[in-house]
Design an enzyme around this catalytic site. Structure first.
Site, PDB file in Angstrom:
ATOM      1  N   GLU A  57      -1.028  12.714 -12.067  1.00  0.00           N
ATOM      2  CA  GLU A  57      -0.578  11.539 -11.309  1.00  0.00           C
ATOM      3  C   GLU A  57       0.783  11.053 -11.829  1.00  0.00           C
ATOM      4  O   GLU A  57       0.985  10.970 -13.034  1.00  0.00           O
ATOM      5  CB  GLU A  57      -1.628  10.426 -11.475  1.00  0.00           C
ATOM      6  CG  GLU A  57      -1.365   9.205 -10.608  1.00  0.00           C
ATOM      7  CD  GLU A  57      -2.408   8.101 -10.803  1.00  0.00           C
ATOM      8  OE1 GLU A  57      -3.161   8.148 -11.805  1.00  0.00           O
ATOM      9  OE2 GLU A  57      -2.474   7.192  -9.948  1.00  0.00           O
TER      10      GLU A  57
ATOM     11  N   LYS B  63      -2.456   7.397  -2.351  1.00  0.00           N
ATOM     12  CA  LYS B  63      -3.648   6.911  -3.064  1.00  0.00           C
ATOM     13  C   LYS B  63      -4.408   5.925  -2.184  1.00  0.00           C
ATOM     14  O   LYS B  63      -3.854   4.906  -1.759  1.00  0.00           O
ATOM     15  CB  LYS B  63      -3.173   6.247  -4.357  1.00  0.00           C
ATOM     16  CG  LYS B  63      -4.252   5.830  -5.333  1.00  0.00           C
ATOM     17  CD  LYS B  63      -3.596   5.484  -6.691  1.00  0.00           C
ATOM     18  CE  LYS B  63      -4.570   5.096  -7.758  1.00  0.00           C
ATOM     19  NZ  LYS B  63      -3.924   5.083  -9.113  1.00  0.00           N
TER      20      LYS B  63
ATOM     21  N   CYS C 119      -6.596   9.614  -8.510  1.00  0.00           N
ATOM     22  CA  CYS C 119      -7.089   8.737  -9.587  1.00  0.00           C
ATOM     23  C   CYS C 119      -8.325   7.895  -9.236  1.00  0.00           C
ATOM     24  O   CYS C 119      -9.416   8.434  -9.173  1.00  0.00           O
ATOM     25  CB  CYS C 119      -5.946   7.849 -10.086  1.00  0.00           C
ATOM     26  SG  CYS C 119      -6.278   7.145 -11.738  1.00  0.00           S
TER      27      CYS C 119
END
Lengths: 403, 403
Positions: free
Chosen positions: B133, B209, B246
């Site tokens: 990330e 995300k 994530c």
């Protein structure tokens, strides 16, 4: 599958007792602490604390050849709420008589075993207890024979529930009783059901299995179909309880729905064998507990069950009379990412966790999974998805030629 | 949190290398085999097979102080489809220069590290690679300072992507590049993005995300908000790829949507520290791989990052300049319930799995999770649930007095 040497609840000696027992046997204390932290999580900074079992329960267990484990999973003190300490119990057991014995003898042999185990739970002050899937019978659905196995089915108000009601009253205990139900009112159909009995011995209600396997030895749709009862959560004096029966543990949406309906404890009474699902056993329930922020009690029966007539497993292999070793290993998962030790892979057992139910909300407040979950987006996603003409959101590299 | 003794990517010596290394050090072979089977699963009857790394990659790794692991996860032969063998790579790395160095120097120090690691991936014939990330910067969002950190943001067509495009062309490799994106067209906003670069060096598209944490040091909504791009799956010459960035790994619906859109590989580029999430690291991705039947590459950065100015973590503790040790441990999960060894908890590394993508459909065919999933019921459930007046399905024991 791999075990077929002896009868009823016994296994080849090479079966290991548990992963935990091997780790503890060989790994030095300092490194063991790190291994346990990473593999099994931490509750308030340490591994789940294993507690001594009292004398009365120990005596009952020794006299009846079962294991008792006891752990504590605690929470922080709050200012406005008192701790809500509850002792949760889960029971795993082998059957008690050969599968060719008369049906009622088989039933009574199991009930007699279970009675001793509930006595031990009572001695340990267990408040909420759950038995294994269709606890009152062998898991005979692999045979695909209707008779004699459907004779184990009982109405919700039948003998099995009456026994559970007696025990619930005796010990002021909420007991979840997963059973094969005969629904006499609705076409005399059979269901895979969990009856929730309140601590006064009253029947609070029932839940049924939402997802029915159709794989290998487990095509249970020969006997019963998917529940139409939704995802009920039972509010008892000792907390809010959901029951995700067996194969539903592979379905994250099923776990989610029990969570969104308010569960603080979800039981997963199961029947599953070595070689099929064991590497999933320590993963799925923990993921559910973490991501939905409730306690999970995972229960698997134990032992190898041999049947009178041979059957095949849809895997090209020769016919056989048992379908593998139920590996027990019943354990608890917590909302804060830790797990208790598991019961033996080879012996009957009672696993007890003393928990503070306040931990569920505390973990929600810390991690904010529900706040960040974007349920609106997924309600729309699933509604779109079930359209037969759904077009998946695919971005294709233009340099790929279409077939 | 617990590590703050030294600078940049180093940690106190008491950090263990990995759980796997401890198990292998102490447990005798026979019992180790059982422990690995239960903890890490089996692919075609055995643990994931670890393979030798070739000389060229070994030399690059030794010269640049990173680890390389290589495993194989295979499938059964089919009659109508050829095997679809793909080598997947994931890279974990510490930053390359102090966080008070000039921004572009910091960027170049990381790029130089990554270039060597991609060279090693190229030497090993990796087909699809994913970086960690926001690979091109320290994970500075804990500071809640906009400057200088937002200067790391780049447009999708910026320097970082151009570098990735060069490497993709050089090695005929699909590369997923998770980055901090500056969207100049849309209000110059910042996003946590993954750019997918095709094996010809072309930009196939981007994903963002979906779930933004708001817990402790991780309230990243100071910098960027939730994606509005849905759950795109990128069809490349080496398979269909989704990217769950994530915090999205805690959201089962997010994993599900990437699966239902057809992913065969889902990458989870992450940044997470010891003490917060480590017991979840080995659970959530494996659960996703099992229940959605795709491969997962889980990537976590490694090392401790120290920042120039102190900050607090919303936990009542004193201000500090780092927020803990990123524990690396990047690994692969397979659709058939097994996992590869993980990279080190303390060192940069490249983890490679050679997989047969046919395994995804084979596992679907075996377990029937999708067939038994009852998506219609859950589309309705979630649609009901998002109604502000939703009434949870609670069955209350009538003997409980209402408060």
């Amino acid at each position: 599958m791999q075990e077929s040497s002896r009868m009823e609840g016994t296994v080849k000696p090479k079966q290991i007792e548990s992963v935990e027992s091997i780790l503890e046997k060989y790994i030095p204390e300092d490194e063991l602490k790190e291994v346990k932290r990473i593999l099994f999580g931490q509750n308030r900074g340490t591994s789940v604390s294993v507690q001594p079992v009292n004398q009365e329960a120990t005596d009952i267990a020794n006299a009846n050849n079962f294991q008792v484990l006891f752990s504590k999973i605690l929470a922080e003190k709050e200012q406005l709420r008192q701790p809500r300490i509850v002792r949760i119990g889960i029971i795993q057991n082998s059957i008690g008589a050969p599968t060719n014995a008369p049906i009622h003898d088989q039933y009574m042999a199991i009930q007699n075993k279970i009675e001793k185990m509930i006595d031990a739970a009572g001695a340990m002050g267990v408040n909420v207890l759950c038995l294994q899937e269709t606890w009152h019978m062998p898991f005979a659905f692999c045979t695909r024979e209707r008779y004699p196995w459907v004779e184990f089915a009982q109405p919700v108000t039948g003998e099995a529930t009456q026994f559970i009601q007696r025990m619930a009253r005796k010990y002021n205990m909420v007991i979840v009783s997963p059973m094969l139900e005969r629904d006499e009112v609705h076409g005399s159909t059979i269901h895979n059901t969990a009856v929730v009995v309140g601590n006064n011995g009253n029947i609070i209600g029932k839940s049924r299995k939402n997802h029915i396997p159709r794989t290998g030895d487990f095509n249970e749709s020969t006997y019963y179909m998917e529940s139409t009862l939704g995802h009920p959560v039972f509010e008892t004096v000792f907390g809010k309880i959901g029951i995700n029966i067996c194969y539903g543990r592979h379905h994250n949406l099923n776990w989610l729905a029990y969570g969104l309906n308010g569960s603080e404890i979800v039981f997963n009474p199961s029947a599953t064998v070595t070689g099929l699902s064991e590497p999933m056993w320590g993963v799925e329930a923990r993921n559910a507990a973490m991501t939905n922020n409730y306690f999970v009690g995972s229960i698997n029966r134990v032992g190898t069950e041999h049947f009178p007539n041979e059957f095949t497993s849809g895997d090209g292999k020769p016919a056989h009379k048992d379908f593998g070793h139920f590996y027990g290993s019943s354990y608890f998962s917590s909302p804060d990412n830790c797990r208790s030790p598991g019961l033996s892979r080879v012996q009957d057992g009672l696993n007890i966790a003393e928990v503070d139910l306040n931990l569920c909300q505390q973990v929600k407040d810390k991690w904010n999974f529900q706040m960040t979950a974007r349920y609106e987006m997924y309600a729309k996603f699933l509604t779109d998805y079930i359209d037969p003409n759904y077009q998946p959101q695919i971005v294709r590299d233009p340099s790929i030629k279409k077939n």
